[in-house]
Design a protein around this motif. Structure first.
Motif, PDB file in Angstrom:
ATOM      1  N   ASP A   1      -2.588   7.260   8.866  1.00  9.55           N
ATOM      2  CA  ASP A   1      -2.833   8.686   8.631  1.00  9.55           C
ATOM      3  C   ASP A   1      -4.172   8.961   7.967  1.00  9.55           C
ATOM      4  O   ASP A   1      -4.494  10.120   7.690  1.00  9.55           O
ATOM      5  N   SER A   2      -4.948   7.913   7.715  1.00 11.03           N
ATOM      6  CA  SER A   2      -6.254   8.094   7.064  1.00 11.03           C
ATOM      7  C   SER A   2      -7.406   7.557   7.896  1.00 11.03           C
ATOM      8  O   SER A   2      -8.503   7.331   7.380  1.00 11.03           O
TER       9      SER A   2
ATOM     10  N   TYR B   1       0.849  -1.193   0.000  1.00 11.89           N
ATOM     11  CA  TYR B   1       0.000   0.000   0.000  1.00 11.89           C
ATOM     12  C   TYR B   1       0.889   1.250   0.000  1.00 11.89           C
ATOM     13  O   TYR B   1       1.875   1.313   0.750  1.00 11.89           O
TER      14      TYR B   1
ATOM     15  N   THR C   1       0.719   4.438   0.979  1.00 18.22           N
ATOM     16  CA  THR C   1       0.837   5.391   2.084  1.00 18.22           C
ATOM     17  C   THR C   1       0.589   4.653   3.397  1.00 18.22           C
ATOM     18  O   THR C   1       0.179   3.489   3.403  1.00 18.22           O
ATOM     19  N   HIS C   2       0.817   5.345   4.515  1.00 16.66           N
ATOM     20  CA  HIS C   2       0.605   4.678   5.801  1.00 16.66           C
ATOM     21  C   HIS C   2      -0.867   4.772   6.189  1.00 16.66           C
ATOM     22  O   HIS C   2      -1.437   5.858   6.262  1.00 16.66           O
ATOM     23  N   TYR C   3      -1.449   3.614   6.449  1.00 16.14           N
ATOM     24  CA  TYR C   3      -2.886   3.537   6.750  1.00 16.14           C
ATOM     25  C   TYR C   3      -3.283   4.377   7.955  1.00 16.14           C
ATOM     26  O   TYR C   3      -4.411   4.880   8.032  1.00 16.14           O
TER      27      TYR C   3
END
Length: 225
Positions: A78-79, A72, A74-76
């Motif tokens: 941060d969402s 994935y 981006t880092h999960y």
């Protein structure tokens, strides 16, 4: 901290235990009453206290490094939406932890209500110092990167156990307390809540009658039929 938008389903579920939710789901013929086996409370206390989490699932899927799916981008963490329960899925038989204290620090700052780790987590005391609810299979000390990568966020994930065939989908409601963790499919929520209210009322009357000397069988016939 971010503020979640009001969800009437979440507000209604605050009144009930995970057992109440399971009772209603059994009546709706949803397998195992939505119970997710093997996931127990580790923070803010170990299987103690009145901590309860209720919210829509924000799912994260880990896979082994040889999985053909790409990592994935981006880092999960941060969402994570405000009001969500973070559900992290890890392949079975992994000794490394897939979730740690910094993840909870970020999740809490984003307004998440708790995290459920279908695998191992670490930094137990840090989690407890945060007062952040964690439900998990077990603990570990090593980080995941040598073995695993995140391959999906907000995707359906399977519970990692051979005891059940259960899927957690983004937006399904997760309820966790000292009894365990239950998934309430979002399409069944409005049907389930009135059943919970009816069952709790009946059981409260049964408890009074049984305490007064009535047999369980007699009280059940009087209040549950």
């Amino acid at each position: 901290m971010a503020t979640p938008q009001s969800d009437p389903i979440v507000e209604a579920l605050q009144e009930y235990t995970s057992c109440d939710v399971s009772d209603a789901l059994i009546k709706l013929k949803f397998r195992n009453g939505g119970f997710l086996s093997g996931l127990t409370m580790w923070s803010p206390e170990r299987q103690d206290g009145s901590t309860k989490i209720v919210g829509p699932a924000y799912t994260v899927e880990y896979a082994r490094l040889d999985d053909p799916r790409p990592k994935y981008p981006t880092h999960y963490i941060d969402s994570v939406p405000a009001g969500a329960v973070v559900f992290v899925s890890c392949p079975p038989k992994i000794p490394n932890a897939v979730y740690g204290g910094l993840m909870s620090t970020r999740a809490k700052a984003s307004g998440a209500v708790g995290s459920v780790i279908d695998g191992r987590f670490r930094d137990v005391q840090e989690q407890r110092d945060l007062g952040y609810p964690i439900f998990a299979r077990d603990v570990g000390t090593a980080p995941p990167a040598e073995l695993l990568k995140v391959v999906g966020v907000n995707v359906p994930v399977k519970l990692q156990t051979d005891e059940q065939d259960m899927t957690i989908r983004p937006g399904d409601y997760l309820i966790g307390d000292i009894n365990g963790v239950v998934v309430l499919p979002k399409e069944l929520a409005e049907q389930a809540i009135p059943l919970m209210a009816k069952q709790v009322e009946a059981d409260s009357k049964m408890a009074v009658a049984i305490a007064g000397g009535m047999s369980f069988t007699e009280a059940s016939k009087m209040y549950r039929t």
